[in-house]
Design a protein around this motif. Structure first.
Motif, PDB file in Angstrom:
ATOM      1  N   ILE A   6       8.375   0.430   4.490  1.00  0.00           N
ATOM      2  CA  ILE A   6       7.305   0.860   3.576  1.00  0.00           C
ATOM      3  C   ILE A   6       6.889   2.266   3.980  1.00  0.00           C
ATOM      4  O   ILE A   6       5.987   2.485   4.772  1.00  0.00           O
ATOM      5  N   ASN A   7       7.577   3.234   3.408  1.00  0.00           N
ATOM      6  CA  ASN A   7       7.446   4.628   3.796  1.00  0.00           C
ATOM      7  C   ASN A   7       6.219   5.311   3.206  1.00  0.00           C
ATOM      8  O   ASN A   7       5.808   6.381   3.662  1.00  0.00           O
ATOM      9  N   GLY A   8       5.631   4.722   2.185  1.00  0.00           N
ATOM     10  CA  GLY A   8       4.466   5.296   1.525  1.00  0.00           C
ATOM     11  C   GLY A   8       3.682   4.190   0.832  1.00  0.00           C
ATOM     12  O   GLY A   8       3.927   3.004   1.070  1.00  0.00           O
ATOM     13  N   HIS A   9       2.765   4.571  -0.037  1.00  0.00           N
ATOM     14  CA  HIS A   9       1.886   3.598  -0.681  1.00  0.00           C
ATOM     15  C   HIS A   9       2.689   2.573  -1.491  1.00  0.00           C
ATOM     16  O   HIS A   9       3.607   2.916  -2.229  1.00  0.00           O
ATOM     17  N   ALA A  10       2.323   1.306  -1.338  1.00  0.00           N
ATOM     18  CA  ALA A  10       2.935   0.199  -2.085  1.00  0.00           C
ATOM     19  C   ALA A  10       1.833  -0.435  -2.919  1.00  0.00           C
ATOM     20  O   ALA A  10       0.977  -1.147  -2.392  1.00  0.00           O
ATOM     21  N   LEU A  11       1.855  -0.170  -4.204  1.00  0.00           N
ATOM     22  CA  LEU A  11       0.754  -0.576  -5.072  1.00  0.00           C
ATOM     23  C   LEU A  11       1.259  -1.402  -6.252  1.00  0.00           C
ATOM     24  O   LEU A  11       2.381  -1.213  -6.719  1.00  0.00           O
ATOM     25  N   ALA A  12       0.399  -2.307  -6.731  1.00  0.00           N
ATOM     26  CA  ALA A  12       0.718  -3.132  -7.904  1.00  0.00           C
ATOM     27  C   ALA A  12       2.091  -3.786  -7.701  1.00  0.00           C
ATOM     28  O   ALA A  12       2.302  -4.490  -6.720  1.00  0.00           O
ATOM     29  N   GLY A  13       3.029  -3.544  -8.622  1.00  0.00           N
ATOM     30  CA  GLY A  13       4.347  -4.147  -8.493  1.00  0.00           C
ATOM     31  C   GLY A  13       5.066  -3.753  -7.220  1.00  0.00           C
ATOM     32  O   GLY A  13       5.913  -4.504  -6.725  1.00  0.00           O
ATOM     33  N   MET A  66       5.756  -0.620   8.244  1.00  0.00           N
ATOM     34  CA  MET A  66       4.896   0.178   7.377  1.00  0.00           C
ATOM     35  C   MET A  66       4.444   1.467   8.038  1.00  0.00           C
ATOM     36  O   MET A  66       4.103   1.490   9.228  1.00  0.00           O
ATOM     37  N   SER A  67       4.442   2.534   7.281  1.00  0.00           N
ATOM     38  CA  SER A  67       3.918   3.815   7.755  1.00  0.00           C
ATOM     39  C   SER A  67       2.418   3.711   8.005  1.00  0.00           C
ATOM     40  O   SER A  67       1.681   3.112   7.217  1.00  0.00           O
ATOM     41  N   SER A  68       1.979   4.325   9.098  1.00  0.00           N
ATOM     42  CA  SER A  68       0.552   4.319   9.421  1.00  0.00           C
ATOM     43  C   SER A  68      -0.273   5.064   8.384  1.00  0.00           C
ATOM     44  O   SER A  68      -1.492   4.890   8.309  1.00  0.00           O
ATOM     45  N   GLU A  69       0.387   5.887   7.574  1.00  0.00           N
ATOM     46  CA  GLU A  69      -0.313   6.658   6.546  1.00  0.00           C
ATOM     47  C   GLU A  69      -0.293   5.980   5.180  1.00  0.00           C
ATOM     48  O   GLU A  69      -0.876   6.491   4.227  1.00  0.00           O
ATOM     49  N   ALA A  70       0.376   4.843   5.083  1.00  0.00           N
ATOM     50  CA  ALA A  70       0.527   4.168   3.789  1.00  0.00           C
ATOM     51  C   ALA A  70      -0.598   3.162   3.552  1.00  0.00           C
ATOM     52  O   ALA A  70      -1.323   2.777   4.472  1.00  0.00           O
ATOM     53  N   THR A  71      -0.735   2.750   2.311  1.00  0.00           N
ATOM     54  CA  THR A  71      -1.634   1.661   1.947  1.00  0.00           C
ATOM     55  C   THR A  71      -0.842   0.655   1.107  1.00  0.00           C
ATOM     56  O   THR A  71       0.241   0.955   0.611  1.00  0.00           O
ATOM     57  N   ILE A  72      -1.398  -0.536   0.981  1.00  0.00           N
ATOM     58  CA  ILE A  72      -0.766  -1.554   0.143  1.00  0.00           C
ATOM     59  C   ILE A  72      -1.862  -2.264  -0.638  1.00  0.00           C
ATOM     60  O   ILE A  72      -2.925  -2.570  -0.092  1.00  0.00           O
ATOM     61  N   GLY A  73      -1.608  -2.484  -1.924  1.00  0.00           N
ATOM     62  CA  GLY A  73      -2.650  -3.098  -2.738  1.00  0.00           C
ATOM     63  C   GLY A  73      -2.127  -3.743  -4.001  1.00  0.00           C
ATOM     64  O   GLY A  73      -1.263  -3.191  -4.682  1.00  0.00           O
ATOM     65  N   GLY A 105      -6.513  -4.168 -16.118  1.00  0.00           N
ATOM     66  CA  GLY A 105      -6.567  -5.195 -17.141  1.00  0.00           C
ATOM     67  C   GLY A 105      -5.377  -6.127 -17.118  1.00  0.00           C
ATOM     68  O   GLY A 105      -5.155  -6.880 -18.074  1.00  0.00           O
ATOM     69  N   LEU A 106      -4.605  -6.095 -16.037  1.00  0.00           N
ATOM     70  CA  LEU A 106      -3.415  -6.931 -15.916  1.00  0.00           C
ATOM     71  C   LEU A 106      -3.613  -7.923 -14.779  1.00  0.00           C
ATOM     72  O   LEU A 106      -4.627  -7.892 -14.083  1.00  0.00           O
ATOM     73  N   ILE A 107      -2.653  -8.814 -14.582  1.00  0.00           N
ATOM     74  CA  ILE A 107      -2.677  -9.668 -13.401  1.00  0.00           C
ATOM     75  C   ILE A 107      -1.362  -9.482 -12.650  1.00  0.00           C
ATOM     76  O   ILE A 107      -0.355  -9.066 -13.225  1.00  0.00           O
ATOM     77  N   ALA A 108      -1.386  -9.807 -11.375  1.00  0.00           N
ATOM     78  CA  ALA A 108      -0.218  -9.591 -10.513  1.00  0.00           C
ATOM     79  C   ALA A 108       0.763 -10.740 -10.688  1.00  0.00           C
ATOM     80  O   ALA A 108       0.909 -11.595  -9.814  1.00  0.00           O
ATOM     81  N   GLY A 109       1.448 -10.751 -11.812  1.00  0.00           N
ATOM     82  CA  GLY A 109       2.334 -11.850 -12.163  1.00  0.00           C
ATOM     83  C   GLY A 109       3.752 -11.691 -11.668  1.00  0.00           C
ATOM     84  O   GLY A 109       4.652 -12.381 -12.141  1.00  0.00           O
ATOM     85  N   GLY A 110       3.963 -10.775 -10.725  1.00  0.00           N
ATOM     86  CA  GLY A 110       5.298 -10.563 -10.188  1.00  0.00           C
ATOM     87  C   GLY A 110       5.551 -11.333  -8.907  1.00  0.00           C
ATOM     88  O   GLY A 110       6.431 -10.969  -8.135  1.00  0.00           O
ATOM     89  N   LEU A 159      -8.396 -10.124  -6.120  1.00  0.00           N
ATOM     90  CA  LEU A 159      -9.547 -10.008  -7.016  1.00  0.00           C
ATOM     91  C   LEU A 159     -10.264  -8.664  -6.927  1.00  0.00           C
ATOM     92  O   LEU A 159     -10.740  -8.145  -7.937  1.00  0.00           O
ATOM     93  N   VAL A 160     -10.345  -8.112  -5.736  1.00  0.00           N
ATOM     94  CA  VAL A 160     -10.977  -6.796  -5.596  1.00  0.00           C
ATOM     95  C   VAL A 160     -10.046  -5.711  -6.117  1.00  0.00           C
ATOM     96  O   VAL A 160     -10.481  -4.740  -6.736  1.00  0.00           O
ATOM     97  N   GLY A 161      -8.765  -5.881  -5.852  1.00  0.00           N
ATOM     98  CA  GLY A 161      -7.783  -4.949  -6.400  1.00  0.00           C
ATOM     99  C   GLY A 161      -7.775  -3.589  -5.757  1.00  0.00           C
ATOM    100  O   GLY A 161      -7.346  -2.609  -6.378  1.00  0.00           O
TER     101      GLY A 161
END
Length: 272
Positions: free
Chosen positions: A116-123, A136-143, A150-155, A175-177
């Motif tokens: 995980i070299n950078g931000h991993a968001l949504a899908g 994971m990179s210490s500079e990355a985030t995941i969410g 307005g969507l849900i994480a259906g993946g 839920l916080v997203g």
């Protein structure tokens, strides 16, 4: 000029399949082309007997993936516009390629390591949840950020999250997203390692190399037993474990391992 750079890079070396999401200028968002190509890649990973483990990452240093492309993939999934061009046409013929591409319900059991070299968001975060070992990179985030759009994480996230981290953490993520830091992801057990950005690929590759020393069938049957038995009552879970153990015991590699140990030499595994 037409961009002919493939949206997924795929290379095989030393029993490791290197899979790179290759749209750094778009934060490696999932385009129709990327998803179609990923489905082809995962099919090859499953079928190639030489591959023991896959190593998945994103191009560049900004993002692992920001999720589905909101200008192409998401409208096509929601059928709010018709497909344009070859890749959109191919994707629209089977929209479930989105799920197969990001490893939702993957039917092969070869290990997958995520760098995980950078931000991993949504899908992008959902795809991470479909992998087995994560650096994971210490500079990355995941969410899991879908609710903010307005969507849900259906993946796969709504099923996987609570099986991978404590319930309260899973609910907060969904839920916080809001993205969490690499250190927070490590603390909750969402990732295995957090390292400086320039060490992510090296550490992930070393883990993949160490995994590749194992016998192919033993690796796959180990993962299969753990995935298929997850959440089941003990009796059913043990039955799956026993069947995987029996399947592996019938392999040539199960004989080669002990034989090589007794002969004080490295084992030569063939996947048979």
């Amino acid at each position: 000029m037409t961009d002919i750079t493939p949206h997924v890079l795929y290379e095989k070396r030393g029993g490791i399949a290197y899979v790179t999401l290759n749209r750094p200028e778009k934060r490696n968002a999932f385009s129709p082309e990327m998803l179609v190509r990923l489905c082809d890649v995962w099919r090859d990973v499953a079928e190639d007997r030489e591959i023991r483990v896959a190593l998945l990452t994103g191009a560049g240093d900004q993002a692992f993936s920001s999720g589905g492309d909101l200008g192409t993939t998401i409208p096509l999934m929601m059928r709010t516009r018709p497909p344009v061009g070859e890749w959109e046409e191919r994707f629209s013929q089977d929209r479930k390629q989105l799920y197969r591409g990001i490893l939702r319900g993957a039917t092969f059991f070869k290990p997958v390591v995520a760098a995980i070299n950078g931000h991993a968001l949504a899908g992008g975060a959902e795809m991470v949840l479909g992998t087995d070992i994560r650096v994971m990179s210490s500079e990355a985030t995941i969410g899991v950020t879908e609710v903010r759009r307005g969507l849900i994480a259906g993946g796969g996230s709504l099923v996987r999250l609570a099986r991978q981290v404590p319930w309260a953490m899973a609910m907060e993520l969904a839920l916080v997203g809001e993205p969490v830091s690499a250190q927070q992801a490590l603390t909750m057990g969402l990732v295995n390692r957090v390292v400086p950005p320039d060490e992510v690929m090296g550490v992930a590759e070393e883990l993949a190399r160490r995994i590749s020393l194992g016998a192919p069938m033993a690796l796959a049957k180990t993962k299969e037993a753990m995935v298929r038995s997850n959440g089941l009552p003990f009796e059913e879970a043990f039955a799956i474990e026993s069947q995987c153990t029996k399947d592996n015991a019938a392999s040539e590699d199960a004989k080669e391992g002990p034989r090589a140990f007794m002969q004080k030499r490295p084992p030569v595994f063939t996947g048979r």
